[in-house]
Each structure stands twice: as structure tokens, then as C-alpha cells.
Enzyme design. Sequence first.
Site, short mmCIF file in Angstrom:
data_model
loop_
_atom_site.label_atom_id
_atom_site.label_comp_id
_atom_site.label_asym_id
_atom_site.label_seq_id
_atom_site.Cartn_x
_atom_site.Cartn_y
_atom_site.Cartn_z
N ASP A 39 -0.07 -8.12 -10.55
CA ASP A 39 -1.11 -7.80 -11.53
C ASP A 39 -1.53 -6.33 -11.36
O ASP A 39 -1.61 -5.56 -12.32
CB ASP A 39 -2.30 -8.74 -11.33
CG ASP A 39 -3.41 -8.50 -12.33
OD1 ASP A 39 -3.11 -8.28 -13.52
OD2 ASP A 39 -4.59 -8.51 -11.91
N ASP A 80 0.85 -1.21 0.00
CA ASP A 80 0.00 0.00 0.00
C ASP A 80 0.88 1.26 0.00
O ASP A 80 0.69 2.17 -0.81
CB ASP A 80 -1.00 -0.02 1.17
CG ASP A 80 -0.40 -0.47 2.50
OD1 ASP A 80 0.80 -0.79 2.55
OD2 ASP A 80 -1.15 -0.50 3.51
#
Length: 342
Positions: free
Chosen positions: A233, A209
Site C-alpha cells: 500500500d 526502509d
Amino acid sequence: MDVTTRIALIPGDGAGPEVMAEAEPLLDWARDRGRRLDVVRLPFGAEHFLATGETLPETAFAELRDGADAILFGAVGDPRVPDGRHAEAILLRLRRELDLVVNFRPCQPLPGTGTEGLHLEVFRENTEGAYCLQGSTEPGRAVDLAVHTEVAVRRLLEAAFTRAEERGCPLTLAHKANVLKHGHGLWMRVFQDLRGAFPQVPARGMHADALLCALVQDPAPFGVIAADNYLGDLISDLTAAFAGGMGTAPSLSWAPHRPFRCAALAEPVHGSAPDIAGKNLANPVGMILSTALLFRHLGWEPEARAVEQAVAAAMCDGAKTHDLGGSLGTAAMGWAIRERLP
Ligand code: NAD
Ligand code: IPM
Ligand code: MN
């Protein structure tokens, strides 16, 4: 010894065949320059599945595994197959069962996209993690497992460390080991281990994050980013945005330990783009740059570089598709690139 390279083409669905049509002539061009290659076109995708019930038949899979050297893949995904079962049975199966552990997704600097000087590369584990496809749906409860194995994690991280060492750039591992204690705990242990083997690579782990925020604020300090399948991804769609968006991002997957003849698959990062498919709007650059990555993987460095330079030259001269604010269609963009090849 048979020195002919056999390349299987799977154009797939939606915009896949449109962008593939602009990559295929590059194979003829390479052949004209003296490369020995055979091309086989395979029909697998939604259309074939809906017409025949077949996704990727066993015989075709075995022929790919044992008879092809590489696969050039367009994209899969079709609104008529809402559960995406054919995508799973074709693309995810090929990645997993050909053991294509390393998925390399570079953010290539392209003229006019603000990326000049940026050199960012994502190494995504490509066969397991949240993509192990194990789980269940029960009343009021759903489970998706993520399975990480030391063998695959080590192979992916070794490839990422090796690349960072080669480039003399930093390596950052994206993880959430603060929450995913088991799976990402394993990643951290292997990462620690390899830091010892690559002491000259400035390597650090970062919570994914925080990494995403730092990446958006300033991508320049990131050289190589390694991540598991799911995070990789996501991160690679973000890095695609730095170089013009989904239409321009290439990728190459390979099996570093090469247990099969077929040990590479080149595909753009984007999907079948159903919203623009069939309208001559898709940008073929991601597919074309993926073909260049495949040429490099095959040892055809002059061809790889020539294709990358032709893309850069075309874009420098203002050739652009609609997604980049230009007016060229898919085929015209493909031609603008090809006419700049030596
Ligand atoms: P997508 O990548 O297909 O499209 C996302 C956005 O990017 C869309 O607005 C699309 O128009 C645009 N875009 C994509 N490729 C482009 C190109 N070449 N030129 C210009 N614009 C382009 O992702 P999605 O919409 O989330 O998924 C559509 C389908 O594709 C789904 O079925 C999904 O599962 C599948 N998919 C397949 C692959 C693959 O085959 N590797 C990758 C991603 C998504
Ligand atoms: C990609 C795609 C695929 C993935 C989908 C189509 C399964 O998003 O290649 O990035 O999630 O790997
Ligand atoms: Mn994706």
C-alpha cells in the site's frame, strides 16, 4: 455458452463517481467495437450506507461473486463515516472474500511526468497481512495483528516472479524480516523457494526502509517489486508519485486460481479525495488506466492498448488536469482521452 462479460460498477464516494463517469463510456466504446458486455451499476458507498444502514448486502455480494465477471470500482471513504466501516465492509471484503490476492499497481510511463522509459510494477498482496482486521483496543494498549498464510504469499509471489520472467526484469521483495520474524520470515522462505523455480529471474530481498530510499534516489533499476499488503500500500503510493501522483495511478486485482466467476477488480490507487471531490478537479486518468488493465485482463488487448495510447496522446498534446499543472476539469480530461480513441 454465455460469452457476455458482466461488469459491475461501484462508483463509491467522493471523487469516485466523478472519475467513474469518465470510465463508463469506455465500456460503451468497447461494446460498439463488438465486445459483448453487460453493465450493472451498484449504489454501495457512504451515501447509501447513511441512508439505509446497508454496506454491502449479502444478496449483492453473492450476485457479484457468482454473477459478475469483474468489478470496476471508484473509491470509498467519506468524512461522515469516520471509522470507515463501510469501506471495510465493501472494498476490503470484496478483496478478501473474492480472494483477489494479487493487486497489480504499475507505474505507467506518461508523457510530461518525467516517467518516460520507467517501467516499474508493484505486486501487492491484497487480502491479509495487517489487513486481517484482527486486533483489540484495551485501556492503555492496542493490538493489530498481521496474519500471513503460505497459500496467499505463494500466489502473490508466483504472480510477481512470472511477470518478472515475462519481462526479463529484476524482482525485489520488500520486507522487514529483520523485525517481523514470523510473518516476513514466511515471506522470505517462500521467496527463497520460488527463486529455485525461476532461476532466470534476478531476485533479491531488500529491507523495505532501504528499498524506499533507493527507489526515491533511482527507480530505474527496479522492475517488479513484491510486497505484503501494508508495505505494498505504501510503496504503490510512492511509485504513483513517479508518474504524476495519485490521480494517474491504476490498479487491477485478481484471483490467480479463479475459484469464483468474479475474479477481477479494477480501481485507481487513489481514494475518494474529499478535499477536491465535487469540484470537477479529480484526474480521471488513474480510473481510465485501471479500465484498460481490466480490458487486458479480459483478453481485450487491442482495446486496452488503444485506451493507454489515447491517454498518452492526450497528455502528449498537453491535456492535463490541475494536479498536473493543467487546467482541464475531470470531464474535459475524460473527453480529451475519448476523442483520441480509434
Ligand atoms: P486520497 O487518495 O483520496 O487523496 C490523497 C491526495 O491525492 C489528496 O490531496 C487528493 O486530492 C489527491 N487525489 C486523489 N485522487 C485524485 C485524483 N483523481 N485527481 C487529483 N488528485 C487526487 O487519500 P486520502 O486523502 O488519504 O483518503 C481520503 C479517503 O479515501 C479516506 O477515507 C481513505 O480511507 C479513502 N481511500 C480509499 C481508497 C480506495 O477506495 N481504494 C484508496 C485510498 C484512500
Ligand atoms: C488503497 C487504499 C485502501 C487500502 C484503503 C481505502 C482501505 O489505501 O486501495 O490503496 O489501504 O488498501
Ligand atoms: Mn492506499
